[in-house]
Enzyme design. Sequence first.
Site, PDB file in Angstrom:
ATOM      1  N   TYR A 141       0.812  -1.210   0.000  1.00 15.18           N
ATOM      2  CA  TYR A 141       0.000   0.000   0.000  1.00 15.18           C
ATOM      3  C   TYR A 141       0.850   1.268   0.000  1.00 15.18           C
ATOM      4  O   TYR A 141       0.441   2.293  -0.519  1.00 15.18           O
ATOM      5  CB  TYR A 141      -0.899   0.035   1.245  1.00 15.18           C
ATOM      6  CG  TYR A 141      -2.197  -0.720   1.113  1.00 15.18           C
ATOM      7  CD1 TYR A 141      -2.199  -2.097   0.969  1.00 15.18           C
ATOM      8  CD2 TYR A 141      -3.411  -0.052   1.159  1.00 15.18           C
ATOM      9  CE1 TYR A 141      -3.395  -2.795   0.874  1.00 15.18           C
ATOM     10  CE2 TYR A 141      -4.606  -0.737   1.064  1.00 15.18           C
ATOM     11  CZ  TYR A 141      -4.595  -2.109   0.924  1.00 15.18           C
ATOM     12  OH  TYR A 141      -5.775  -2.791   0.827  1.00 15.18           O
ATOM     13  N   LYS A 186       3.553 -15.363   2.784  1.00 13.97           N
ATOM     14  CA  LYS A 186       3.832 -16.121   1.553  1.00 13.97           C
ATOM     15  C   LYS A 186       5.345 -16.336   1.504  1.00 13.97           C
ATOM     16  O   LYS A 186       6.039 -15.893   0.587  1.00 13.97           O
ATOM     17  CB  LYS A 186       3.306 -15.322   0.341  1.00 13.97           C
ATOM     18  CG  LYS A 186       3.337 -16.078  -0.969  1.00 13.97           C
ATOM     19  CD  LYS A 186       2.292 -17.178  -1.081  1.00 13.97           C
ATOM     20  CE  LYS A 186       2.471 -17.959  -2.362  1.00 13.97           C
ATOM     21  NZ  LYS A 186       1.589 -19.147  -2.450  1.00 13.97           N
ATOM     22  N   ASP A 219      -2.364 -18.526   0.806  1.00 15.54           N
ATOM     23  CA  ASP A 219      -3.333 -19.267  -0.024  1.00 15.54           C
ATOM     24  C   ASP A 219      -4.015 -20.357   0.815  1.00 15.54           C
ATOM     25  O   ASP A 219      -5.236 -20.547   0.744  1.00 15.54           O
ATOM     26  CB  ASP A 219      -2.683 -19.846  -1.298  1.00 15.54           C
ATOM     27  CG  ASP A 219      -1.332 -20.509  -1.050  1.00 15.54           C
ATOM     28  OD1 ASP A 219      -0.832 -20.461   0.093  1.00 15.54           O
ATOM     29  OD2 ASP A 219      -0.775 -21.079  -2.006  1.00 15.54           O
ATOM     30  N   ASP A 243      -6.245  -7.147   4.214  1.00 12.29           N
ATOM     31  CA  ASP A 243      -7.389  -6.545   3.522  1.00 12.29           C
ATOM     32  C   ASP A 243      -8.236  -7.630   2.877  1.00 12.29           C
ATOM     33  O   ASP A 243      -9.460  -7.683   3.044  1.00 12.29           O
ATOM     34  CB  ASP A 243      -6.881  -5.563   2.456  1.00 12.29           C
ATOM     35  CG  ASP A 243      -8.016  -4.939   1.674  1.00 12.29           C
ATOM     36  OD1 ASP A 243      -8.988  -4.490   2.301  1.00 12.29           O
ATOM     37  OD2 ASP A 243      -7.945  -4.925   0.420  1.00 12.29           O
ATOM     38  N   ASP A 247     -12.245  -9.394   4.240  1.00 11.16           N
ATOM     39  CA  ASP A 247     -13.498  -9.433   3.460  1.00 11.16           C
ATOM     40  C   ASP A 247     -13.994 -10.875   3.388  1.00 11.16           C
ATOM     41  O   ASP A 247     -15.185 -11.144   3.519  1.00 11.16           O
ATOM     42  CB  ASP A 247     -13.286  -8.895   2.034  1.00 11.16           C
ATOM     43  CG  ASP A 247     -13.628  -7.406   1.914  1.00 11.16           C
ATOM     44  OD1 ASP A 247     -13.450  -6.686   2.919  1.00 11.16           O
ATOM     45  OD2 ASP A 247     -14.061  -6.979   0.824  1.00 11.16           O
TER      46      ASP A 247
HETATM   47  C1  IPM Z   1     -10.377  -1.434   3.947  1.00 15.78           C
HETATM   48  C2  IPM Z   1     -10.590  -0.839   2.583  1.00 15.78           C
HETATM   49  C3  IPM Z   1      -9.440   0.095   2.245  1.00 15.78           C
HETATM   50  C4  IPM Z   1      -8.170  -0.728   2.239  1.00 15.78           C
HETATM   51  C5  IPM Z   1      -9.598   0.864   0.926  1.00 15.78           C
HETATM   52  C6  IPM Z   1     -10.860   1.692   0.905  1.00 15.78           C
HETATM   53  C7  IPM Z   1      -8.393   1.726   0.620  1.00 15.78           C
HETATM   54  O1  IPM Z   1     -10.748  -1.838   1.644  1.00 15.78           O
HETATM   55  O2  IPM Z   1     -10.274  -0.667   4.916  1.00 15.78           O
HETATM   56  O3  IPM Z   1     -10.330  -2.651   4.066  1.00 15.78           O
HETATM   57  O4  IPM Z   1      -7.858  -1.386   1.250  1.00 15.78           O
HETATM   58  O5  IPM Z   1      -7.467  -0.712   3.262  1.00 15.78           O
HETATM   59 MG    MG Z   2     -10.854  -3.789   2.472  1.00 15.90          MG
END
Ligand code: IPM
Ligand code: MG
Length: 375
Positions: A141, A186, A219, A243, A247
């Site tokens: 990032y 990884k 993975d 990240d 999700d």
């Molecule tokens: C999160 C989001 C952010 C990230 C984006 C909006 C930059 O996906 O907080 O998980 O990737 O960190």
């Molecule tokens: Mg995110």
Amino acid sequence: MRATITLLPGDGIGPEIMAEAEALLDVLARQHGHTFEFHRRLIGGAAIDALGQPLPSGTLAACRQSDAILLGAVGGPKWDDPDASIRPEQGLLQLRQGLGLYANLRPVKPHPSLHDASPVRAERLHDVDLVVVRELTGGLYFGRKLEFRDTAEDVCRYTRVEIERVVRRAAYLARTRRGRLTLVDKANVLATSRLWRSVTRELVKREFPDITLETLLVDAAAMHLISRPAHFDVIVTENLFGDILTDEASMLTGSLGLLPSASLGDDGPGLYEPIHGSAPDLAGHDRANPFAMCLSVAMMLEQSLGLVEEARRVDAAVRECIDNGETTFDLGGPLGTRAAAAAVRKRLAGSMADGALEGPVHHPDRAPLAAARVS
Ligand code: IPM
Ligand code: MG
């Protein structure tokens, strides 16, 4: 108590869920005799539109001076031009980096009454209670970026210090929970991952001989999160892997709209935000799930303001709403954003009337996350 809280609604559904966070805090302030002073500032696309930059200096300054920061979400199709050099997401990244918020805590604990809402089979969800500690201010990032017409480059760089401080925080957290720390990397391919592995092993051996450290390739971790999620206690990992995996992990709870997060540094205010994004398709339709924001408020109350009982009451109110089907469409419920958030406030009022505040304040419930605050 008195506390100054900077509110950063941002874009998309951000302003809608932020309005509900504010209303929730107002109820708590009244019930418990606190004074919360709110400072609303621009970030993301809204800030680009108004001031030409995603993190105006006034926003960063207000954040620095506050006790805690609440953020809605940033980004949306309006600012999605791939050729644009200024993007809403930069506001959030600059804020995380500017405040030194290197540890991002994302707890995942599916509610029993929502086991059927998850795409993962219910029998795998019993006993799932994990926290992902995502490194938040390094890695891909923030590495050097080069973009040409036919070539692009993102550099992934980590230093020993960056790894140690986030692993230490994760290890403290593991110590107050079930004592298991999983490093996800990884290391069979990436040099940075090999550094993560050696630094983590040394640190845990030296400072946390009482916890169990295991390493897992990312993975395989993606698979194990689905096939045996109850195995995990605390997962620590670099920025991008964290990240992606969070999700994925959110689907164990049934909805991305349920996961809160806390971003913490060594000192200064913490930043609290739902892990979901700005959901432009839902924006303005009263459809967004406000619970991840309510739970982020609970994390803020506990970890930045030390209001453990208030945090516990918010958690309990959200849980009761879920148990009673007072949820938004993503969880199969009939309510809009405003009605779902109002249901949480109503339960808070109810619990007060029932005398739930009498008796000694009780902490054990939330101790693990409180302990994540390394002094
Ligand atoms: C999160 C989001 C952010 C990230 C984006 C909006 C930059 O996906 O907080 O998980 O990737 O960190
Ligand atoms: Mg995110």
